[in-house]
Motif scaffolding. Structure first.
Motif, PDB file in Angstrom:
ATOM      1  N   LEU A 255     -28.537 -15.779 -60.747  1.00 18.08           N
ATOM      2  CA  LEU A 255     -27.718 -15.825 -61.954  1.00 18.08           C
ATOM      3  C   LEU A 255     -27.627 -17.254 -62.447  1.00 18.08           C
ATOM      4  O   LEU A 255     -27.560 -18.191 -61.648  1.00 18.08           O
ATOM      5  CB  LEU A 255     -26.300 -15.314 -61.676  1.00 18.08           C
ATOM      6  N   ASP A 306     -27.350  -4.633 -61.621  1.00 19.34           N
ATOM      7  CA  ASP A 306     -25.899  -4.782 -61.537  1.00 19.34           C
ATOM      8  C   ASP A 306     -25.463  -4.987 -60.093  1.00 19.34           C
ATOM      9  O   ASP A 306     -24.546  -5.767 -59.811  1.00 19.34           O
ATOM     10  CB  ASP A 306     -25.206  -3.556 -62.122  1.00 19.34           C
ATOM     11  N   ILE A 309     -26.079  -8.537 -59.159  1.00 23.15           N
ATOM     12  CA  ILE A 309     -25.063  -9.415 -59.754  1.00 23.15           C
ATOM     13  C   ILE A 309     -23.782  -9.382 -58.928  1.00 23.15           C
ATOM     14  O   ILE A 309     -23.184 -10.423 -58.609  1.00 23.15           O
ATOM     15  CB  ILE A 309     -24.784  -9.005 -61.214  1.00 23.15           C
ATOM     16  N   ASP A 310     -23.358  -8.173 -58.561  1.00 18.64           N
ATOM     17  CA  ASP A 310     -22.143  -8.051 -57.740  1.00 18.64           C
ATOM     18  C   ASP A 310     -22.315  -8.771 -56.409  1.00 18.64           C
ATOM     19  O   ASP A 310     -21.403  -9.488 -55.957  1.00 18.64           O
ATOM     20  CB  ASP A 310     -21.830  -6.577 -57.498  1.00 18.64           C
ATOM     21  N   LEU A 313     -22.318 -12.678 -56.937  1.00 18.70           N
ATOM     22  CA  LEU A 313     -20.978 -13.178 -57.254  1.00 18.70           C
ATOM     23  C   LEU A 313     -20.053 -13.087 -56.035  1.00 18.70           C
ATOM     24  O   LEU A 313     -19.254 -13.997 -55.788  1.00 18.70           O
ATOM     25  CB  LEU A 313     -20.390 -12.400 -58.427  1.00 18.70           C
ATOM     26  N   ASP A 324     -17.069 -15.048 -62.680  1.00 20.15           N
ATOM     27  CA  ASP A 324     -17.010 -13.686 -63.212  1.00 20.15           C
ATOM     28  C   ASP A 324     -18.186 -13.464 -64.156  1.00 20.15           C
ATOM     29  O   ASP A 324     -18.876 -14.404 -64.559  1.00 20.15           O
ATOM     30  CB  ASP A 324     -15.681 -13.410 -63.933  1.00 20.15           C
ATOM     31  N   ARG A 325     -18.411 -12.216 -64.505  1.00 17.70           N
ATOM     32  CA  ARG A 325     -19.582 -11.841 -65.297  1.00 17.70           C
ATOM     33  C   ARG A 325     -19.585 -12.466 -66.692  1.00 17.70           C
ATOM     34  O   ARG A 325     -20.653 -12.661 -67.283  1.00 17.70           O
ATOM     35  CB  ARG A 325     -19.658 -10.324 -65.427  1.00 17.70           C
ATOM     36  N   ILE A 328     -21.989 -15.419 -67.289  1.00 16.56           N
ATOM     37  CA  ILE A 328     -23.428 -15.301 -67.073  1.00 16.56           C
ATOM     38  C   ILE A 328     -24.190 -15.564 -68.369  1.00 16.56           C
ATOM     39  O   ILE A 328     -23.960 -14.903 -69.380  1.00 16.56           O
ATOM     40  CB  ILE A 328     -23.796 -13.914 -66.521  1.00 16.56           C
ATOM     41  N   THR A 331     -30.058 -13.967 -66.247  1.00 17.93           N
ATOM     42  CA  THR A 331     -30.364 -13.486 -64.903  1.00 17.93           C
ATOM     43  C   THR A 331     -31.873 -13.388 -64.747  1.00 17.93           C
ATOM     44  O   THR A 331     -32.593 -13.179 -65.721  1.00 17.93           O
ATOM     45  CB  THR A 331     -29.746 -12.098 -64.634  1.00 17.93           C
TER      46      THR A 331
END
Length: 506
Positions: A255, A306, A309-310, A313, A324-325, A328, A331
């Motif tokens: 990210l 997704d 990403i989780d 993070l 937090d998203r 971003i 990616t």
């Protein structure tokens, strides 16, 4: 020279005579092999179905490093870490100081974490020793001092941090610059052209059949090198339909986050006994990653999901606050090429494997970005063996085009072109070195090219024109993703993409 002229001349030269070696695959391993072969006096060509560094080689963690985490794999990793350090220092000190820059790293120690201050302190001391203490001695910082280096570092439960040094880079720019070095040494390079078949004389592979938007043609060669990374076995099966799988793939996602904080160091965050997560200040943003999981899908379809990403993070959030998203900007995901075998990918060796198939095609897989020059020289030695050739000339010590201290280049640019904003000057100095004068010269021909591509970034339109004329860029993503930093900053708006498309078609 426009891109169309550059492309036309390359196509014509590829169809003339027999090459000593044709390299398939324009990632950093293919580029390094091409550069080494051209410097040794061989007639060499490089062909790539997409863009140079268009896949794995532009999806790294942007590190030129010894590999601190490899020390956890035991004494067998020590020689590899030592070699990595040697190459890291050579690139950062002499060969590409404009592209490869030193950066301090902190390994935070938290209550209940997988490592103690004592263990990490011993680890960074050994790591420093393996680099010849060129960056000084690794050390352990107090929690208060660690937060001074990284203002977003979580303080709850923080016991301190171990400090060491590595280097970082813009991987795309290093790859494109190395491709330029290969071309200046006499190699013929062509991207956006697919290998549709292998030429054979009897059972031996003696060339490639190619196809692009302009048509099909063949190239004859004494030796063919397969450096296609995740597509390695696809090419091996062109040579031998019965070839067994030789590699496995591991996906690494990253990210890029917007940030307002000024970090003085990067973070290496332990996840378990082997894996780590990075949080690295990069291009004015924060780079987070990476994942490490087996991948069996289409290499062309690899993407950051997704779930990735989780995971990123969550793992970075162990040590970094405020993630937090919404922050971003971009990616990306790439595939590590690992030797086939059992076990999970995080414990697999990061080694280079060179093999020859039934038709004599040389396949090279794996390895690390940091040691790309050494890998190129190793593949060249194998090529020379196939050619029955002895080459004793030096391959070490030759710098990449533009090599110079970015501070010196920036000072010269700033004085010569005082109308250029400071951030643009720094950007040109750290992405082009002394060749930045070529970019600025385009702006002197057409002052509109000195304007920013996007008001929130340092890239200027002269870089786009330079990419089109001299860096093999013919598609929008070639420019915005790999020749400039527009896309990784999240600034590739529809208006920007449209204007780049118009310029490329001009």
């Amino acid at each position: 020279m426009t891109d169309s002229t550059q492309r036309t001349r390359a196509r014509e030269e590829l169809q003339h005579g027999t090459f000593d070696v044709v390299v398939i695959g324009g990632g950093i391993l293919g580029i390094a092999t091409t550069w080494a072969a051209a410097r040794s006096g061989l007639r060499v060509a490089l062909v790539e179905s997409g863009d140079f560094a268009g896949a794995t080689s532009s999806a790294s963690s942007k590190l030129v490093h010894g590999g601190l985490r490899y020390l956890a794999m035991g004494p067998s990793a020590v020689p590899m870490v030592h070699e990595n350090h040697k190459e890291r220092r050579a690139l950062g000190d002499h060969l590409a100081p404009h592209l490869v820059r030193p950066l301090p790293f902190l390994v935070p120690v938290y209550k209940g974490g997988p490592h103690s201050r004592f263990v990490l302190g011993a680890g960074v001391t050994l790591y420093s020793a393996l680099s010849g203490f060129g960056d000084g001695m690794g050390k352990v910082l107090s929690a208060r001092r660690a937060v001074e280096w990284v203002p977003d570092l979580r303080a709850d439960g923080l016991r301190g941090a171990a400090m060491y040094y590595d280097h970082q880079m813009n991987d795309s720019r290093v790859a494109i610059t190395a491709a330029r070095a290969a071309a200046e040494a006499g190699a013929v390079l062509l991207n956006h052209i697919s290998v549709v078949g292998l030429r054979k004389t009897g059972a031996k592979v003696t060339g490639v059949d190619l196809k692009d938007s302009l048509g099909e043609f063949g190239v004859d060669a004494k030796v063919v090198v397969n450096a296609t990374g995740p597509w390695l076995d696809v090419l091996r099966r062109m040579e031998d339909p019965a070839a067994d799988p030789s590699i496995r793939l591991s996906k690494g996602s990253h990210l890029v986050l917007r940030t307002q904080s000024e970090w003085k160091a990067a973070l290496t965050i332990p996840v378990d006994d082997v894996r780590v997560s990075f949080a690295i200040p990069w291009e004015g943003h924060l780079l987070l990653g990476t994942t490490d999981e087996a991948y069996e899908g289409d290499p062309a379809a690899v993407a950051c999901t997704d779930a990735d990403i989780d995971q990123i993070l969550d793992e970075a959030g162990v040590a970094v606050s405020g993630l937090d998203r919404s922050r971003i900007a971009y990616t990306f995901a790439g595939l590590r090429v690992l030797p086939g075998g059992p076990g999970d990918t995080s414990h697999a060796k990061r080694e280079t494997v060179i093999t020859a198939g039934s038709g004599g095609m040389i396949s090279v897989a794996g390895g690390k970005w940091t040691t790309f020059r050494k890998i190129g020289a190793t593949v060249l030695a194998r090529v020379n063996s196939e050619l029955g050739r002895t080459f004793d000339g030096p391959l070490d010590g030759v710098a990449l085009p533009g090599s110079a201290s970015p501070d010196t280049v920036g000072s010269v640019l700033g004085h010569a072109f005082d109308a250029l904003p400071d951030d643009v000057v720094r950007h040109l100095a750290t992405h082009y070195g002394t060749t930045s004068h070529e970019v600025v010269a385009l702006g002197l021909e057409n002052p509109a090219l000195l304007e920013r591509v996007h008001p929130d970034g340092p890239d200027i339109w002269a870089q786009v024109e330079h990419a089109r004329r001299t860096e093999w860029a013919s598609e929008v993503d070639d420019v915005l993703r790999r020749r400039t930093t527009v896309m990784v900053r999240g600034l590739d708006s529809p208006e920007v993409r449209s204007r780049v498309s118009e310029l490329l078609a001009s």
